[in-house]
Structure formats: C-alpha cells, structure tokens
Design an enzyme around this catalytic site. Structure first.
Site, mmCIF file in Angstrom:
data_model
loop_
_atom_site.group_PDB
_atom_site.id
_atom_site.type_symbol
_atom_site.label_atom_id
_atom_site.label_comp_id
_atom_site.label_asym_id
_atom_site.label_seq_id
_atom_site.Cartn_x
_atom_site.Cartn_y
_atom_site.Cartn_z
ATOM 1 N N ASN A 50 1.536 -16.494 -4.755
ATOM 2 C CA ASN A 50 1.751 -17.308 -3.568
ATOM 3 C C ASN A 50 0.578 -17.029 -2.634
ATOM 4 O O ASN A 50 0.233 -15.864 -2.397
ATOM 5 C CB ASN A 50 3.076 -16.936 -2.890
ATOM 6 C CG ASN A 50 4.275 -17.423 -3.693
ATOM 7 O OD1 ASN A 50 4.249 -18.507 -4.253
ATOM 8 N ND2 ASN A 50 5.317 -16.608 -3.766
ATOM 9 N N CYS A 60 0.848 -1.201 0.000
ATOM 10 C CA CYS A 60 0.000 0.000 0.000
ATOM 11 C C CYS A 60 0.882 1.249 0.000
ATOM 12 O O CYS A 60 0.584 2.225 -0.701
ATOM 13 C CB CYS A 60 -0.932 0.004 1.211
ATOM 14 S SG CYS A 60 -2.365 -1.073 1.027
ATOM 15 N N HIS A 79 -0.350 -9.952 -4.853
ATOM 16 C CA HIS A 79 0.541 -9.514 -5.939
ATOM 17 C C HIS A 79 0.734 -10.677 -6.898
ATOM 18 O O HIS A 79 0.935 -11.816 -6.479
ATOM 19 C CB HIS A 79 1.879 -9.012 -5.409
ATOM 20 C CG HIS A 79 2.504 -9.919 -4.398
ATOM 21 N ND1 HIS A 79 2.104 -9.960 -3.088
ATOM 22 C CD2 HIS A 79 3.492 -10.832 -4.517
ATOM 23 C CE1 HIS A 79 2.813 -10.851 -2.426
ATOM 24 N NE2 HIS A 79 3.672 -11.412 -3.280
HETATM 25 P P1 AMP Z 1 5.818 -13.205 -2.023
HETATM 26 O O1 AMP Z 1 6.881 -14.126 -1.499
HETATM 27 O O2 AMP Z 1 4.922 -13.829 -3.052
HETATM 28 O O3 AMP Z 1 5.025 -12.541 -0.887
HETATM 29 O O4 AMP Z 1 6.586 -12.077 -2.815
HETATM 30 C C1 AMP Z 1 6.983 -10.873 -2.263
HETATM 31 C C2 AMP Z 1 7.952 -10.264 -3.244
HETATM 32 O O5 AMP Z 1 8.096 -8.901 -2.911
HETATM 33 C C3 AMP Z 1 9.345 -10.875 -3.203
HETATM 34 O O6 AMP Z 1 9.660 -11.401 -4.501
HETATM 35 C C4 AMP Z 1 10.248 -9.701 -2.813
HETATM 36 O O7 AMP Z 1 11.492 -9.722 -3.491
HETATM 37 C C5 AMP Z 1 9.408 -8.516 -3.206
HETATM 38 N N1 AMP Z 1 9.662 -7.279 -2.476
HETATM 39 C C6 AMP Z 1 9.782 -7.127 -1.139
HETATM 40 N N2 AMP Z 1 9.980 -5.833 -0.819
HETATM 41 C C7 AMP Z 1 9.971 -5.144 -1.984
HETATM 42 C C8 AMP Z 1 10.133 -3.784 -2.343
HETATM 43 N N3 AMP Z 1 10.325 -2.825 -1.419
HETATM 44 N N4 AMP Z 1 10.083 -3.440 -3.659
HETATM 45 C C9 AMP Z 1 9.893 -4.384 -4.599
HETATM 46 N N5 AMP Z 1 9.722 -5.687 -4.341
HETATM 47 C C10 AMP Z 1 9.765 -6.067 -3.049
HETATM 48 ZN ZN ZN Z 2 -1.813 -3.265 1.201
#
Ligand code: AMP
Ligand code: ZN
Length: 104
Positions: free
Chosen positions: A85, A7, A98
């Site tokens: 996921n 967010c 996402h």
């Molecule tokens: P998930 O494991 O499906 O929850 O994926 C979360 C994803 O968010 C991971 O691939 C992280 O590398 C990515 N992530 C975490 N923090 C950030 C950020 N600040 N900007 C961009 N991607 C992020």
């Molecule tokens: Zn959110």
C-alpha cells in the site's frame, strides 16, 4: 526512527511472531491476518513508502520479493498476493515499507 512501530518490531523492542530475518529484512505475522498466511516483510532500513525510495533501494525491494516467494513456498501457499500500500488513501497505515504476503 524511534517513533516507528515497525522499527521497534525489527529491533525487538515490540514483540512479534517472527517468521524470518536476515541482514536486509525482517518478516513477521500480521496481527490482523486476512488470509491463512499473512506475513509482512519489511526492510531493516526505515523507508516510509515506496514513493520515498532512493537510488539503490531497488535492491532492497527486490530482496523483499525474493524472501516473500521463499516464505510462500515454505508455508505451502498454492497461490498468493504480494501487496504494497503506497500512501494513506491506498490504505497504508504504517509508514515503514512493508510487503504483504497473503496466501492460501
Ligand atoms: P498497511 O495498511 O499496508 O499499512 O498495513 C499495516 C499492517 O500492519 C496491517 O495489516 C496491520 O494489521 C499490521 N499491524 C499493525 N500493527 C501490527 C503489529 N504490532 N504486529 C503485526 N502486524 C501489525
Ligand atoms: Zn521504521
């Protein structure tokens, strides 16, 4: 959801490498890319996981898929993976839906 990282990214309180945005979704580069193209497409509406989808949210989720396809074309991905996921055990670490676009 003031405490949610995604967010904050959508509201530009936290910086990201923005790829695309419209009224429904926001797309930015994954900070830890696991493919040549690794982009996260997120709905502006805070929904924690696919398991928490409510009636009507399928339109939003469908839109994420359409945007992912368009970004993949723009990035000239020959083939790609689209991944949600769902839940901690599946590897979800950010609890704001996402869609991962991972393409080569
Ligand atoms: P998930 O494991 O499906 O929850 O994926 C979360 C994803 O968010 C991971 O691939 C992280 O590398 C990515 N992530 C975490 N923090 C950030 C950020 N600040 N900007 C961009 N991607 C992020
Ligand atoms: Zn959110």
């Amino acid at each position: 959801m003031t405490d949610c990282l995604f967010c904050k990214i959508i509201n530009k309180v936290v910086d990201s490498e923005i790829v695309y945005e419209d009224d429904i979704c926001f797309a930015f580069k994954d900070i830890n890319p696991r493919a040549r193209v690794h982009i996260l497409i997120v709905p502006r509406k805070h929904i924690s996981t696919i398991a928490d989808m409510e009636e009507g949210d399928e339109q939003i989720i469908g839109h994420l898929v359409k945007v992912a396809k368009e970004i993949a074309e723009k990035e000239k991905c020959k083939s790609y993976k689209l991944l949600f996921n769902v839940g901690r055990e599946a590897g979800q670490i950010i609890f704001h839906i996402h869609l991962h676009l991972m393409g080569n």
